[in-house]
Design an enzyme around this catalytic site. Structure first.
Site, short mmCIF file in Angstrom:
data_model
loop_
_atom_site.label_atom_id
_atom_site.label_comp_id
_atom_site.label_asym_id
_atom_site.label_seq_id
_atom_site.Cartn_x
_atom_site.Cartn_y
_atom_site.Cartn_z
N LYS A 144 0.80 -1.22 0.00
CA LYS A 144 0.00 0.00 0.00
C LYS A 144 0.83 1.28 0.00
O LYS A 144 0.27 2.37 0.07
CB LYS A 144 -0.92 0.04 1.23
CG LYS A 144 -1.98 -1.05 1.26
CD LYS A 144 -2.87 -0.87 2.48
CE LYS A 144 -3.96 -1.92 2.52
NZ LYS A 144 -4.86 -1.76 3.69
N ILE A 187 4.42 -14.16 -7.24
CA ILE A 187 3.95 -15.53 -7.53
C ILE A 187 3.23 -15.56 -8.86
O ILE A 187 3.09 -16.64 -9.46
CB ILE A 187 3.04 -16.08 -6.41
CG1 ILE A 187 1.71 -15.33 -6.36
CG2 ILE A 187 3.74 -16.06 -5.06
CD1 ILE A 187 0.67 -16.00 -5.48
N ASP A 188 2.78 -14.41 -9.37
CA ASP A 188 2.00 -14.38 -10.60
C ASP A 188 2.84 -14.60 -11.86
O ASP A 188 2.29 -14.89 -12.92
CB ASP A 188 1.26 -13.04 -10.72
CG ASP A 188 0.34 -12.76 -9.55
OD1 ASP A 188 -0.18 -13.72 -8.97
OD2 ASP A 188 0.16 -11.58 -9.20
N ARG A 232 -18.40 -35.23 -8.42
CA ARG A 232 -18.62 -33.79 -8.35
C ARG A 232 -17.81 -33.03 -9.40
O ARG A 232 -16.80 -33.51 -9.90
CB ARG A 232 -18.24 -33.26 -6.96
CG ARG A 232 -19.24 -33.60 -5.87
CD ARG A 232 -18.75 -33.14 -4.52
NE ARG A 232 -19.78 -33.37 -3.50
CZ ARG A 232 -19.53 -33.54 -2.21
NH1 ARG A 232 -18.28 -33.51 -1.77
NH2 ARG A 232 -20.52 -33.73 -1.35
N GLY A 266 -3.23 -14.90 -9.60
CA GLY A 266 -2.61 -14.59 -10.87
C GLY A 266 -2.97 -13.24 -11.43
O GLY A 266 -2.41 -12.80 -12.43
N ARG A 267 -3.98 -12.61 -10.84
CA ARG A 267 -4.48 -11.32 -11.35
C ARG A 267 -4.85 -11.45 -12.83
O ARG A 267 -5.68 -12.27 -13.17
CB ARG A 267 -3.47 -10.20 -11.10
CG ARG A 267 -3.21 -9.93 -9.63
CD ARG A 267 -2.44 -8.65 -9.41
NE ARG A 267 -1.13 -8.68 -10.05
CZ ARG A 267 -0.31 -7.64 -10.06
NH1 ARG A 267 -0.66 -6.49 -9.50
NH2 ARG A 267 0.88 -7.74 -10.64
N ARG A 312 -18.89 -27.78 -6.47
CA ARG A 312 -18.32 -27.21 -5.25
C ARG A 312 -17.19 -26.24 -5.61
O ARG A 312 -16.29 -26.57 -6.40
CB ARG A 312 -17.76 -28.30 -4.34
CG ARG A 312 -18.82 -29.25 -3.80
CD ARG A 312 -19.65 -28.56 -2.72
NE ARG A 312 -20.56 -29.50 -2.08
CZ ARG A 312 -21.79 -29.75 -2.48
NH1 ARG A 312 -22.26 -29.14 -3.57
NH2 ARG A 312 -22.55 -30.61 -1.83
N ARG A 316 0.76 -18.51 -1.21
CA ARG A 316 1.90 -17.70 -0.82
C ARG A 316 2.64 -18.27 0.39
O ARG A 316 3.75 -17.83 0.70
CB ARG A 316 1.44 -16.28 -0.45
CG ARG A 316 0.81 -15.50 -1.58
CD ARG A 316 0.53 -14.07 -1.14
NE ARG A 316 -0.10 -13.29 -2.17
CZ ARG A 316 0.55 -12.66 -3.16
NH1 ARG A 316 1.87 -12.76 -3.22
NH2 ARG A 316 -0.10 -11.96 -4.06
#
Length: 372
Positions: A76, A140-141, A176, A184-185, A282, A291
């Site tokens: 931020k 991580i992305d 299921r 990953g954005r 589900r 992370r």
């Protein structure tokens, strides 16, 4: 001559490998070059408040394998657009001069910045102001320009792969459809790599818009072959044809205010409406588990290579550079080439997209295969 003093900070979201870089950079700078090091806490916020700790052989021992960051992190705090309170009113200001003043007061010669696009964009801006800056790529992305791979990505893929292995058994037992949302954005790298490695049946990524009809077609094709369960991996930034991404919330005081999330729940609801009588559906949101935990061996090695090369750049005075991986070799690229965009999957040329199609994995588009 006075010892050279190096400052380190970790910005943006945490990623496995941050501590491995800190560990390697600290040991190399001390043992090889006899430098002193400090680490600013909570990223650029610590640079503004002048909150730091010494980095020594003693307090960095045993952190190579640990996720997170011993320096903590924040996503931020853009010091070129920082929220401060003046006369009881919150305003945004450029406070970069405060950071520069603190670095001079602390006797810092070089600032090593570990981060992704936003963090390294600020690193570039500090470099333009005359600071000696070295960047080290983290996310991580895996969506950072100018490097083949960022540390943290491999660990995230390993976590997704393990989760899919566990979900397969329960999905098969109950017939299921399980929708697994990964991070990953706007880039689908985690979904693509994790989906292939975890034997997903459908992979939905931001770069390939999907349709509900194509997803249902793939599920029914599997049913017809006696495969009465389906694993769907969906990147948080995936979207339907003609649709938009699902926004979980807006964080107003963040440089990157949009927080994606919710696509698994939306897709589950849509599938229940269409095929709820045929299957139980589900949702599973892996979230920040991607992370956490221990850093993978590959990311430990990659981080060590980055940390070692960063120390070399510092020693040689090659500032304004970011360490990168290209063609399997560690090198450096100007920070000017790092920001301003994301490394996204190119569906027409990305080898792994074709590999997935060859395996019969559907991307929810019109190219649906029937072999899996």
């Amino acid at each position: 001559m006075a010892k050279k003093k190096i400052a380190v900070l970790t910005g943006g979201g945490d990623a496995p490998g941050l501590n491995a870089v800190i560990y390697t950079l600290t040991k190399t700078c001390i043992l090889k070059y006899d430098y002193d090091l400090i680490g600013f806490k909570f990223g650029y916020r610590g640079l503004y408040t002048n909150d730091f700790m010494p980095l020594t052989l003693e307090n960095t021992t045993g952190i190579l394998h640990k996720g997170g960051s011993i320096l903590y992190s924040s996503n931020k705090d853009n010091l070129f657009d920082y929220k401060v309170v003046e006369n009881g009113v919150a305003v945004r200001k450029d406070v970069s001069h405060v950071a520069i003043s603190n670095l001079k007061k602390d006797g810092v010669d070089v600032l090593a910045v570990l981060g992704g696009d936003g963090t390294l964009t600020s690193a570039r801006d500090f470099s333009r102001l005359g600071l000696n800056v070295i960047g080290i790529p983290k996310t991580i992305d895996n969506d950072l320009l100018a490097t083949d791979q960022t540390f943290g990505f491999d660990t995230a893929v390993n976590i997704v792969t393990e989760a899919l292995g566990r979900l397969h058994t329960t999905a098969e037992s109950h017939h299921r459809v399980i929708v697994v949302e990964v991070m990953g954005r706007n880039a689908g790298w985690i979904a693509l790599y994790g989906g292939i490695a975890g034997s997903a049946d459908i992979i939905l990524i931001p770069e390939i818009p999907y349709t509900l009809d194509n997803i249902i077609q793939k599920i029914r094709e599997r049913d017809a072959r006696g495969k009465m369960f389906t694993i769907i991996v969906v990147s948080e930034g995936a979207k339907e044809e003609g649709g938009s991404v699902i926004v979980n919330k807006i964080v107003a005081d963040s440089p990157d205010p949009v927080r994606l999330g919710g696509i698994a729940n939306k897709l589950t609801y849509q599938l229940e409406e269409r095929i709820g009588e045929e299957h139980e559906i589900r949702p599973v949101v892996l979230g920040h588990t991607q992370r956490g935990g221990e850093t993978s061996p590959y990311d430990r090695i990659l981080s060590a290579r980055y940390g070692s090369y960063a120390a070399k750049l510092i020693h040689e005075g090659q500032y304004g550079q970011m360490v990168c991986l290209r063609g399997g070799k560690i090198s450096a690229v100007s920070l000017e080439e790092v920001g301003g965009g994301q490394k996204l999957i190119q569906p027409e040329t990305e080898e792994l997209v074709q590999v997935a199609r060859d395996l019969g994995i559907s991307f929810g588009d019109r190219q649906v295969h029937r072999t899996k």
